[in-house]
Design a protein around this motif. Structure first.
Motif, PDB file in Angstrom:
ATOM      1  N   UNK A 239      48.661  44.600  42.137  1.00 52.00           N
ATOM      2  CA  UNK A 239      49.291  43.719  41.650  1.00 52.00           C
ATOM      3  C   UNK A 239      47.534  42.674  42.051  1.00 52.00           C
ATOM      4  N   UNK A 240      46.794  42.517  42.644  1.00 50.43           N
ATOM      5  CA  UNK A 240      45.298  41.884  42.276  1.00 50.43           C
ATOM      6  C   UNK A 240      44.491  42.266  41.119  1.00 50.43           C
ATOM      7  N   UNK A 241      44.235  44.157  41.176  1.00 52.73           N
ATOM      8  CA  UNK A 241      43.912  45.071  41.052  1.00 52.73           C
ATOM      9  C   UNK A 241      44.442  44.513  38.603  1.00 52.73           C
ATOM     10  N   UNK A 242      45.359  44.670  38.540  1.00 53.92           N
ATOM     11  CA  UNK A 242      46.732  44.529  37.565  1.00 53.92           C
ATOM     12  C   UNK A 242      45.826  43.174  36.827  1.00 53.92           C
ATOM     13  N   UNK A 243      46.177  42.165  38.259  1.00 50.42           N
ATOM     14  CA  UNK A 243      45.512  41.118  37.029  1.00 50.42           C
ATOM     15  C   UNK A 243      44.190  41.337  36.976  1.00 50.42           C
ATOM     16  N   UNK A 244      43.153  41.597  37.702  1.00 53.67           N
ATOM     17  CA  UNK A 244      41.806  41.776  37.415  1.00 53.67           C
ATOM     18  C   UNK A 244      41.626  42.520  36.266  1.00 53.67           C
ATOM     19  N   UNK A 245      42.384  43.451  35.498  1.00 54.83           N
ATOM     20  CA  UNK A 245      41.934  43.833  34.899  1.00 54.83           C
ATOM     21  C   UNK A 245      42.369  43.490  33.888  1.00 54.83           C
ATOM     22  N   UNK A 263      40.299  47.116  53.927  1.00 55.82           N
ATOM     23  CA  UNK A 263      41.559  47.508  52.821  1.00 55.82           C
ATOM     24  C   UNK A 263      40.931  46.516  51.163  1.00 55.82           C
ATOM     25  N   UNK A 264      40.293  45.081  51.630  1.00 57.17           N
ATOM     26  CA  UNK A 264      39.512  44.766  50.121  1.00 57.17           C
ATOM     27  C   UNK A 264      38.014  45.010  49.641  1.00 57.17           C
ATOM     28  N   UNK A 265      37.305  45.744  50.708  1.00 60.35           N
ATOM     29  CA  UNK A 265      36.292  47.118  50.204  1.00 60.35           C
ATOM     30  C   UNK A 265      36.847  47.962  49.168  1.00 60.35           C
ATOM     31  N   UNK A 266      37.692  48.188  49.653  1.00 61.88           N
ATOM     32  CA  UNK A 266      38.763  49.639  48.754  1.00 61.88           C
ATOM     33  C   UNK A 266      39.097  48.672  47.884  1.00 61.88           C
ATOM     34  N   UNK A 267      39.730  47.479  47.871  1.00 64.04           N
ATOM     35  CA  UNK A 267      40.332  47.119  46.175  1.00 64.04           C
ATOM     36  C   UNK A 267      39.001  46.354  45.198  1.00 64.04           C
ATOM     37  N   UNK A 268      37.907  46.567  46.220  1.00 59.97           N
ATOM     38  CA  UNK A 268      36.811  45.906  44.802  1.00 59.97           C
ATOM     39  C   UNK A 268      36.512  47.607  44.150  1.00 59.97           C
ATOM     40  N   UNK A 269      36.448  48.895  45.287  1.00 61.71           N
ATOM     41  CA  UNK A 269      36.109  49.897  44.270  1.00 61.71           C
ATOM     42  C   UNK A 269      36.655  50.034  43.722  1.00 61.71           C
ATOM     43  N   UNK A 270      38.180  49.640  43.617  1.00 66.01           N
ATOM     44  CA  UNK A 270      39.514  50.913  42.936  1.00 66.01           C
ATOM     45  C   UNK A 270      39.356  49.404  41.578  1.00 66.01           C
ATOM     46  N   UNK A 271      38.950  48.253  41.829  1.00 70.71           N
ATOM     47  CA  UNK A 271      38.852  47.795  40.658  1.00 70.71           C
ATOM     48  C   UNK A 271      38.114  47.620  39.597  1.00 70.71           C
ATOM     49  N   UNK A 272      37.241  48.806  40.094  1.00 75.23           N
ATOM     50  CA  UNK A 272      36.400  49.255  38.866  1.00 75.23           C
ATOM     51  C   UNK A 272      35.954  50.035  37.922  1.00 75.23           C
ATOM     52  N   UNK A 273      35.602  48.783  36.401  1.00 74.04           N
ATOM     53  CA  UNK A 273      36.229  49.741  35.486  1.00 74.04           C
ATOM     54  C   UNK A 273      34.707  50.920  35.579  1.00 74.04           C
TER      55      UNK A 273
END
Ligand SMILES: NC(=O)c1ccc[n+]([C@@H]2O[C@H](COP(=O)([O-])OP(=O)(O)OC[C@H]3O[C@@H](n4cnc5c(N)ncnc54)[C@H](O)[C@@H]3O)[C@@H](O)[C@H]2O)c1
Ligand SMILES: [Zn+2]
Ligand SMILES: [Zn+2]
Length: 365
Positions: A239-245, A263-273
């Protein structure tokens, strides 16, 4: 003259920090004595206190401080008695391959990491000084090279924060990542470090600055220092990644992780375009690992950067950041939302574990 300091001492990791009176040595050649005015409480102190990093004990805590120089050892010309100084937790060794090419923030041989003076002597007679500066003490004897003179008009509490969180966060954006104007930025974790990343993104001219935390009050502070958008994080990373995108036309060009959780390191990388950069600023307990999907990372030409001390050259960057704060371009004083006494240190750590307060600052009388 023998100076007796009141100091916050970690006798053993995992045990409460206690305030003790400790006798200080006189500053010798290349050393100065600082009367502390302010010391911030950084999450790195909590990592040390809780035994998440391996550090020698007993040790006087604190690495984010500022004060007045009240005595100098033989031959010291900089700083001078009476100077307002911010203390640097990294003194470059000056001779390693990284120091020789000017990347002093990467110095692996810094004497600071021995938590003692340059010749191995301890200023507190047998008790070490965290990063050779021990800022959670009414007085400290430190290597002269660690004491960086700032403009006298600098607010002492801001000067303390320049010693760690401001330099770490602003430098991560402006120096480590060198974010070009017009790019979108997200910052995960809004303590002193993350909010300094937000302020750095404003200075860089970022087009969107999305600030993320799981504590709602931190989002308000982020807006007050220049975040354009905020996301209240939950345990639902998708949900955080979707909001960021949604907020950044498909993902932020730069994501700064300023917590230090896998978990948030993985989130940071997963959110990248495509073409995006994750900048890791938060520090995990030693030994933690994080994962990412290699194919998408390589195919999308992404990058991960580790940022130590905001790629700082303290003698150049500290006065720069202090001047920006005096001019109002770097609203660092907004980070300070609790003033405490040295004796309140354990209470401050407990509040930090709960995610309360942006930056707690110890005031010394
Ligand atoms: N790289 C460096 O040179 C350097 C320098 C200083 C500090 N640090 C590290 O930076 C990190 C941050 O330091 P700080 O003093 O700002 O910490 P802090 O505890 O003040 O701030 C952390 C923030 O993260 C938030 N948070 C925690 N878990 C979260 C989650 N799952 N999702 C979203 N938000 C969450 C908290 O609410 C808090 O606002 C620490 O790990 C510290 O050791 C690194
Ligand atoms: Zn710190
Ligand atoms: Zn070096």
């Amino acid at each position: 003259m023998t100076v007796v300091a009141r100091a916050a001492v970690l006798e053993d990791v995992g045990r409460p920090v206690v305030v003790r009176e400790l006798e200080l040595i006189e500053p010798r050649a290349g050393e100065v004595r600082v009367r502390m005015l302010a010391s911030g409480v950084c999450h790195s102190d909590l990592h040390v206190r809780d035994g998440e990093w391996d550090r020698p004990t007993p040790i006087v805590m604190g690495h984010e401080g500022a004060g007045l120089v009240e005595a100098v050892g033989q031959g010291v010309t900089t700083p001078r008695i009476g100077d307002l100084v911010a203390l640097s937790w990294l003194i470059p060794c000056g001779v390693c391959r990284w120091c020789r090419r000017g990347q002093v923030w990467a110095c692996p041989d810094s004497p600071s990491y021995r938590h003692a003076l340059l010749d191995g002597e301890t200023s507190f007679r047998g008790v070490r000084s965290y990063c050779a500066i021990a800022t959670m003490s009414s007085h400290s004897v430190v290597p002269a090279a660690a004491a960086i003179t700032l403009p006298p008009a600098t607010d002492p509490a801001v000067a303390a924060l320049i010693g760690c969180c401001v330099t770490t966060g602003v430098g991560a954006v402006l120096k480590t990542a060198a974010v070009p104007a017009g790019r979108s930025v997200a910052v995960i974790g809004l303590g002193g470090v993350g909010l300094s990343c937000v302020m750095g993104a404003v200075l860089a001219g970022a087009s969107r600055i999305v600030a993320i935390d799981r504590v709602a009050t931190k989002l308000d502070v982020a807006r007050s220092v220049g975040a354009t958008d905020t996301v209240l994080a939950t345990d639902d990373a998708a949900a955080t990644i979707a909001a960021l995108r949604e907020l950044t036309d498909g993902g932020p060009d730069y994501v700064f992780e300023a917590i230090g959780l896998p978990a948030t390191v993985e989130l940071a990388i997963a959110a990248l375009p495509v073409g995006g950069t994750a900048v890791l600023v938060g520090m995990t307990p030693v030994g933690d690992r994080a994962g990412f999907e290699v194919y998408r990372f390589v195919d999308g030409a992404k990058r991960i950067l580790g940022s130590n001390y905001g790629s700082a050259e303290p003698s150049i960057d500290f006065p720069r950041y202090a001047t920006w704060s005096i001019e109002g371009r770097l609203p660092a004083s907004r980070l300070i939302d609790r003033r405490i006494a040295l004796d309140d240190i354990e209470d401050a750590f407990a509040a930090m574990r709960r995610g309360e307060y942006v930056r707690q600052v110890i005031d010394f009388d």
